[in-house]
Design a protein around this motif. Structure first.
Motif, mmCIF file in Angstrom:
data_model
loop_
_atom_site.group_PDB
_atom_site.id
_atom_site.type_symbol
_atom_site.label_atom_id
_atom_site.label_comp_id
_atom_site.label_asym_id
_atom_site.label_seq_id
_atom_site.Cartn_x
_atom_site.Cartn_y
_atom_site.Cartn_z
ATOM 1 N N TYR A 66 7.901 72.196 79.129
ATOM 2 C CA TYR A 66 7.748 70.760 79.373
ATOM 3 C C TYR A 66 6.306 70.480 79.786
ATOM 4 O O TYR A 66 5.690 71.286 80.485
ATOM 5 C CB TYR A 66 8.685 70.287 80.490
ATOM 6 N N ALA A 96 8.782 69.592 75.150
ATOM 7 C CA ALA A 96 8.903 68.135 75.273
ATOM 8 C C ALA A 96 7.958 67.632 76.360
ATOM 9 O O ALA A 96 7.577 68.373 77.260
ATOM 10 C CB ALA A 96 10.348 67.766 75.632
ATOM 11 N N THR A 97 7.588 66.360 76.253
ATOM 12 C CA THR A 97 6.795 65.734 77.314
ATOM 13 C C THR A 97 7.739 65.157 78.366
ATOM 14 O O THR A 97 8.913 64.917 78.102
ATOM 15 C CB THR A 97 5.940 64.578 76.757
ATOM 16 N N HIS A 98 7.189 64.928 79.555
ATOM 17 C CA HIS A 98 7.963 64.326 80.644
ATOM 18 C C HIS A 98 7.023 63.389 81.398
ATOM 19 O O HIS A 98 5.951 63.811 81.831
ATOM 20 C CB HIS A 98 8.490 65.434 81.567
#
Lengths: 436, 172
Positions: free
Chosen positions: A127, A168-170
């Motif tokens: 992430y 994934a981005t957060h």
């Protein structure tokens, strides 16, 4: 278009693609040795990857300067739990604006660094925790991640090798404290960004209490060149125990502020004069914050030193996050101390009492002082209060607030005295002229 | 509570990012993107997000109170954020903030009566080497001069969008 002109003295390793057209795209990345380090790492054992990173002398670029290879080595690889790679892109240390560029201009370099870290510790999920204010970078990173999926560098069967890695981005939502690793993990889990007590460290119990490699953006971005060209090559760019280059963010009263990639150990005075173009308006240098607002300040006569972790530590300061803030002779140091403390009082998460109360009272004391209502005894009190915060909090925010304050009170006591007895700030007029 | 199809699609993507038993991780991303659409963090929104990530509204509420970008009070359509932290302070950030207060007739976290423009004095936004810096919503303005700020605010006050203000350009 870069935000500032590059300097010929730069050694551009991490920033070498910044000026290429479409530098964000996977096509540009692949055309310039992109993902070759990852392919090389696929043929290496986990031990070999970690040893290469250890040999590079790479130390954490977020601020603490912990040896990256050693950190990766702490991950218990036999653990039955899933392992995670967590990227700290919560860049918010005042004076620091480098991770922005690394994501904006070369997001695939970051992805490749994450993939190699994943191989090294056997993680299958990563992430990128990006501060909420950097919304446009979340969009850039999401596009790059989509491209990497489309080309098979991410997914359930990476490059057809039967390996799984998802990324994934957060988004954060505005909190300096979440740049601290354990608070970042709490925030990532959907909670208030309060720090965790350590040990256990994130390598053992990080995201969801699972083993987690948590590093700064720039740290991960340093990994592909290390794997591709060898740890020894990277180590040779810097000084002993301080491998490689780093992106220094020059700001304040200099002619050419900007982000510049320079070898570790580059002399600070040369940085100000030869990279930063010297002091603005021909003024004299008064002080420098060498690595973000958490670092003790250096007086002008202390600035002839090599910018690496060990030299700065020996000089009583820190290399920190690479944010070099330059202040000229017309800077009011009481005002600087006040502004820095206002920041920490605002950002203290309130979890530990010495930090929560200490930063608030220090802000009030410094405000009173700057308003000309300070008393002589307050000078001692400011120093004492700061020292009483040191080492008495779960996370380093308490120290981050105390250290610059202690240095300012000790090194610029005369300026505090100049504000005594209701006297107006002697620099107010001068500072107005600077901005006029 | 209903959201636009785009936001619903985004929520679905967010919830798929995390392990199935860790939906709570999606809470903060959902809140900040929902706030952009709804205008503020309302009680209704808190209940909706709580339901979707499987926690109580109180657990969402305590999170909302922690993060400076999450507002229970609605901000303007154009939220002007002026950085006055150390690097910006040294080159005129505080004066820019004062200028914005006077020009807009509002202070920190206040909204103009027409609801279009709001102002906030913000902490470091990561533009230190190109200071002083201003953000309007998520867009960055670097090396901002008092004249440029005037033009930006005049334009916004005259009903223009930031894109329609030719003299001042966002950098990102």
């Amino acid at each position: 278009m870069l935000y500032n002109q590059p300097n010929p003295l730069e050694i551009r390793i991490l920033s070498r693609r910044f000026e290429l057209p479409n530098s964000q795209s996977i096509e540009t990345y692949l055309a310039t040795d992109g993902y070759k380090a990852f392919e090389k790492a696929l043929g290496m054992s986990q031990e070999e990857i970690i040893n290469e990173v250890k040999a590079s002398g790479l130390r954490g670029r977020g601020g603490a300067g912990f040896p990256t290879g050693m950190k990766w080595g702490f991950v218990p690889r036999q653990s039955p739990k899933p392992k995670y790679i967590m990227v700290n892109a919560d860049e918010s240390e005042p004076g620091t604006c480098k991770d922005r560029l690394l994501i904006e201009y070369d997001p695939h370099q970051l992805i490749e660094g994450i993939l190699i870290a994943g191989l090294a510790v056997g993680a299958q999920q990563g992430y990128v925790y990006i501060r909420g204010e950097y919304r446009y970078l979340i969009e850039i990173m999401d596009r790059a991640i989509d491209e990497a999926y489309a080309r098979g560098y991410l997914g359930d069967n990476v490059l057809g090798r039967g390996l799984k890695f998802n990324l994934a981005t957060h988004s954060g939502a505005g909190a300096y404290e979440c740049g601290e690793e354990s608070a970042l993990l709490e925030s990532f889990e959907g909670k208030r960004g309060n720090p965790r007590i350590r040990p256990p460290f994130p390598a053992v119990a990080g995201a969801y209490q699972c083993p987690t490699v948590l590093n700064n953006v720039e740290t991960f971005c340093s990994v592909p060149p290390i794997i591709l060209q060898g740890g020894a090559y990277f180590a040779g760019l810097g000084t002993a125990k301080n491998g490689g280059t780093r992106l220094f963010c020059l700001s304040g009263h200099i002619n050419k502020p900007g982000v510049y990639e320079l070898p570790m150990g580059f002399n600070l005075m040369r940085m100000i004069n030869e990279i930063g173009g010297g002091m603005r308006g021909g003024k004299k240098l008064k002080a420098v914050i060498p690595g973000g607002s958490s670092c003790p300040l250096l007086k002008a006569d202390e600035c002839d030193l090599a910018m690496d972790f060990d030299t700065l530590q020996a000089a009583g300061s820190m290399l920190g996050s690479g944010g070099v803030v330059v202040m000229d002779e017309e800077t009011c140091m009481v005002k600087a101390a006040l502004r820095i403390m206002r920041f920490y009082a605002h950002e203290s998460c309130g979890w530990c009492i010495p930090c929560r109360e200490g930063t608030t009272w220090l802000r009030k004391l410094l405000q009173r002082f700057h308003d000309g209502m300070g008393q002589r005894s307050d000078i001692v009190l400011i120093g004492d209060l700061s020292k009483n915060m040191l080492g008495r909090t779960f996370c380093p925010l308490g120290d981050a607030a105390a250290l610059p304050t202690i240095s300012i009170v000790e090194k610029f006591r005369d300026e505090f005295e100049a504000h005594l007895d209701g006297k107006p700030c002697p620099y107010e007029h001068a500072s107005r002229l600077v901005t006029a | 509570m209903t959201f636009s199809p785009e936001l619903e699609a985004r929520f679905e993507k967010f919830l798929a990012k995390y392990p199935p038993d860790r939906k709570r991780s999606a809470m903060i991303p959902m809140l900040i993107y929902a706030q952009d659409e709804v205008g503020s963090i309302t009680d209704e929104l808190i209940e909706e997000v709580a339901k979707r990530v499987g926690v109580t509204p109180l657990q969402v509420n305590e999170v909302v109170g922690f993060y400076s970008m999450l507002h229970k009070k609605g901000m303007g359509k154009y939220h002007v954020q002026v950085c006055t932290n150390i690097s910006c302070l040294l080159v005129g950030g505080a004066e820019l903030y004062d200028q914005a207060c006077h020009k807009l007739g509002i202070g920190h976290k206040e909204v103009r009566p027409d609801g279009r423009i709001s102002l906030e004095e913000v902490e470091c936004i990561g533009a230190c080497s190109w200071a002083p810096a201003v953000q309007v919503n998520y867009d960055f303005y670097h090396d901002v001069t008092p004249e440029q700020l005037d033009k930006l605010l005049d334009g916004l006050m005259a009903g223009k969008t930031p894109e329609q203000i030719d003299e001042v350009r966002k950098v990102n």
